[in-house]
Design an enzyme around this catalytic site. Structure first.
Site, PDB file in Angstrom:
ATOM      1  N   SER A 264       0.846  -1.180   0.000  1.00 57.99           N
ATOM      2  CA  SER A 264       0.000   0.000   0.000  1.00 57.99           C
ATOM      3  C   SER A 264       0.884   1.232   0.000  1.00 57.99           C
ATOM      4  O   SER A 264       2.016   1.193   0.486  1.00 57.99           O
ATOM      5  CB  SER A 264      -0.908   0.025   1.225  1.00 57.99           C
ATOM      6  OG  SER A 264      -0.156   0.473   2.327  1.00 57.99           O
ATOM      7  N   LYS A 265       0.319   2.279  -0.551  1.00 60.20           N
ATOM      8  CA  LYS A 265       1.121   3.492  -0.702  1.00 60.20           C
ATOM      9  C   LYS A 265       1.470   4.109   0.648  1.00 60.20           C
ATOM     10  O   LYS A 265       2.291   5.002   0.726  1.00 60.20           O
ATOM     11  CB  LYS A 265       0.412   4.479  -1.611  1.00 60.20           C
ATOM     12  CG  LYS A 265      -0.963   4.845  -1.189  1.00 60.20           C
ATOM     13  CD  LYS A 265      -1.626   5.622  -2.310  1.00 60.20           C
ATOM     14  CE  LYS A 265      -3.085   5.842  -1.987  1.00 60.20           C
ATOM     15  NZ  LYS A 265      -3.878   6.189  -3.140  1.00 60.20           N
TER      16      LYS A 265
END
Ligand code: GLU
Length: 503
Positions: A264-265
Site C-alpha cells: 500500500s502506498k
C-alpha cells in the site's frame, strides 16, 4: 497435461490475454505486474495481448487517469496488440463506448429468466443489510423482487420507477472455480450475492461488462488479482447462462510490503510514475516484476529483459503466495542496469531524458525561479529538490516558531489524507487543500505552509509551494510528506481517529 501445453495444442484457439485496468487513479505497480504476466503468457504461446479500459464506474473514471495508465504501461515497454489507442478487430476497447452491446446481452438474460428487474429502493436495501448484520447473516439480496408478477413489473416500469437488473443465483449447491494455479476453489451458491448487472442509469456493472467483453474479445486466459476470486462464481454463472466457454482463470497474489502486509502506498510508493520520476529504468522495474512473477528465478542475479522474461515464463512458476515488493532489491537491480548496461554516452543521454525538461516544463520552472535568484548559479540549490529522491531532513528543520509541533503533525497527516483524495493534481486543488487545513487548525496559511515548504523543497523558502507540489507529482509529494511526518512521529491510532473526525 499442463495448461501451458494445452494452450499450445492445435485444437485450442490462439491464446489471447488482456489487462483490464479501471482508470480511477494513478497507474499502480500492481497493474504493471498483472499486465506483465498476461503479456508473458500470451507471447510465450505466440498469442495476443489486449488492453481494455474498464470505465464502467463513471463517477470515478477519468480520461486523465486512462492516459496516465497507457503512458505508464508504454513506458514499461509493454506493447499491446489491441487497445483503445491502437484499435483492433474487437473494439471499441473502452467499456463506456460499449453500452449498446451490454444492453443486448442483458435483454437476452431477462428474456431467458436468468436475470430480473429489482425495484428495491436504497433505503430498503440498507434496512435489509442492517437486519442481516444483526442476525449474523452474510449480506445478500433477499430476492424480494423475484416474486413480482409480469403485470406488476410492467406497471412499475411504465410508472417510471427506477430499477436495476440483477443476476439470478441458485440458493443451493456449490460452485467450483477452477484456477489453473490454485486448483479447484469452492463457493456455496447461497453465499454468492444476486449481483447487480445493470445499474438504474442503464450502464453495466464491472461483472457484466467483464464477462461480455472477455467473450466477445475471444480472451482465452485471464490472469488477474486475487481480489477478484470471489467474483468468479458470478462470472462463471453468466458464462453458463449465455452458453459460452469461460476463459481459463489464474488469480495472482497481491504484491506485499516487506512486512507481508498488502502493498500500500502508506508503506511503499505504489505508483509506476513515482519510480519513473525517481530515475528507475523501465527495464529494471520490469525485470524486478518479472522475477516476482517467476518463483523459479526469484533469487537469480541475472539481468533479464522482456524477451528473456517471456522465454523463461512458466505458468507453473507463477507464485500463489504474495511476492514481496522489496525496494532494496529494485534499487540493486536498477543500479546494475545503470552501471552495466549503458556506456557513458548512453548514460548521459538517459540522464538528460530523465530530467524530463520538455520545453514547457523547462519554461515553467524557469519562470518560477527567475524572480528568486541573483546569479544563475543560484539555480542549482534552488531547484535541486525537483531532481532529488528523499531529502536529507532532520526533525528540527520542520519545527517552526509560529506553530506547535502537534499542529505540524496534524497538518501533514491531514494533507496526506486529503491530497490522496484530490481528483485532479493541480495548483488550484493543492492550494485549496492546504488552505482548508489551515482553517481546520485555526492557523494562518503562511504558518501552516512553512513546514510544507521544508518537507517538499528542503528549505523554508523556495519557488512557490503549490507549483512545486504540482511539478513533483502526487507520489513524490506523498513520499516527502510521509517522511516529514515520520521524522516528527507518525500519529497514534487515537490521534488518527481524533484528527479525522475533526477535519
Ligand atoms: N477492472 C478490473 C481491475 O481494475 C479488472 C479485473 C479483471 O481483470 O477481471 O482490476
Amino acid at each position: 497435461m499442463n495448461a501451458a501445453v494445452a494452450a499450445n495444442s492445435l485444437a485450442d484457439p490462439p491464446v489471447r490475454t488482456r489487462v483490464a485496468p479501471s482508470p480511477t487513479g494513478d497507474p499502480h505497480v500492481g497493474t504493471a505486474y498483472v499486465a506483465l504476466v498476461n503479456y508473458c503468457f500470451a507471447k510465450k504461446h505466440g498469442g495476443q495481448f489486449v488492453l481494455r479500459i474498464e470505465d464502467t464506474d463513471r463517477a470515478r473514471s477519468t480520461a486523465e487517469s486512462e492516459g496516465a495508465i497507457l503512458d505508464a504501461l508504454h513506458w514499461c515497454g509493454l506493447a499491446w496488440d489491441e487497445g483503445p489507442d491502437v484499435g483492433g478487430p474487437h473494439g471499441p476497447y473502452r467499456q463506456s463506448e460499449r453500452s449498446a452491446i451490454y444492453r443486448r446481452y442483458v435483454d437476452e438474460l431477462l428474456a431467458a429468466g436468468h436475470a430480473f428487474k429489482c425495484f428495491c429502493t436504497s433505503q430498503r436495501l440498507e434496512e435489509m443489510r442492517v437486519a442481516q448484520r444483526a442476525a449474523g447473516q452474510p449480506p445478500r439480496y433477499d430476492g424480494l423482487c423475484l416474486t413480482n408478477s409480469r403485470e406488476e413489473i410492467e406497471r412499475r416500469e411504465a410508472a417510471g420507477e427506477p430499477f436495476v437488473v440483477r443476476l439470478k443465483v441458485p440458493n443451493e449447491g456449490v460452485c467450483v472455480v477452477e484456477d489453473l494455479r490454485r486448483g479447484p476453489i469452492e463457493f456455496e451458491w447461497k453465499s454468492v450475492d444476486m449481483q447487480v448487472l445493470l445499474k438504474s442509469d442503464g450502464l453495466p456493472t464491472y461483472h457484466l461488462a467483464n464477462v461480455v467483453d472477455d467473450h466477445l474479445m475471444e480472451i482465452t486466459h485471464v490472469f488477474r488479482g486475487e481480489e477478484w476470486v470471489s467474483s468468479a462464481p458470478k462470472h462463471l454463472l453468466l458464462y453458463s447462462y449465455f452458453g459460452w466457454q469461460p476463459p481459463k482463470l489464474v488469480h495472482l497474489p497481491l504484491l506485499r510490503n516487506p512486512d507481508k502486509s498488502k502493498l500500500s502506498k502508506r508503506k511503499n510508493p505504489t505508483g509506476i510514475l513515482f519510480y519513473k520520476v525517481l530515475g528507475y529504468l523501465p527495464e529494471a522495474l520490469i525485470n524486478f516484476l518479472g522475477l516476482l512473477a517467476n518463483a523459479a528465478h526469484e533469487g537469480d542475479g541475472e539481468l533479464m529483459d522482456l524477451s528473456e522474461l517471456v522465454r523463461r515464463f512458466e505458468l507453473e512458476h507463477v507464485p500463489t503466495g504474495g511476492p514481496v515488493f522489496d525496494v532494496a532489491k529494485l534499487d540493486w537491480l536498477n543500479g546494475r542496469y545503470l552501471r552495466e548496461k549503458l556506456d557513458p554516452v548512453a548514460f548521459a543521454g538517459l540522464a538528460q531524458q530523465w530530467a524530463a525538461l520538455t520545453p514547457e516544463r523547462r519554461t515553467r520552472i524557469a519562470a518560477l525561479a527567475q524572480p528568486r535568484i541573483e546569479r544563475l548559479s543560484d539555480l542549482g540549490l534552488l531547484l535541486a529538490f525537483l531532481f532529488a529522491g528523499r531529502l536529507p531532513l532532520r526533525a528540527e528543520d520542520l519545527r517552526g516558531t509560529k506553530i506547535d509541533e502537534t499542529s505540524v503533525r496534524k497538518a501533514l497527516a491531514l494533507a496526506l489524507w486529503e491530497l490522496d483524495a484530490l481528483a485532479e493534481w493541480t495548483v488550484a486543488g493543492i492550494e485549496a487543500t492546504i488552505k482548508r487545513i489551515a482553517d481546520v487548525l485555526g492557523k494562518k496559511v503562511r504558518d501552516v505552509a512553512r513546514p510544507f515548504y521544508v518537507a517538499i523543497t528542503g528549505s523554508p523558502t523556495s519557488i512557490p509551494l503549490y507549483d512545486s507540489m504540482e511539478l513533483l507529482g502526487r507520489d513524490l509529494v506523498r513520499e516527502r510528506l510521509r517522511n516529514a511526518l515520520d521524522l516528527l512521529g507518525a500519529p497514534s491510532k487515537r490521534e488518527q481517529e481524533e484528527w479525522k473526525a475533526a477535519s
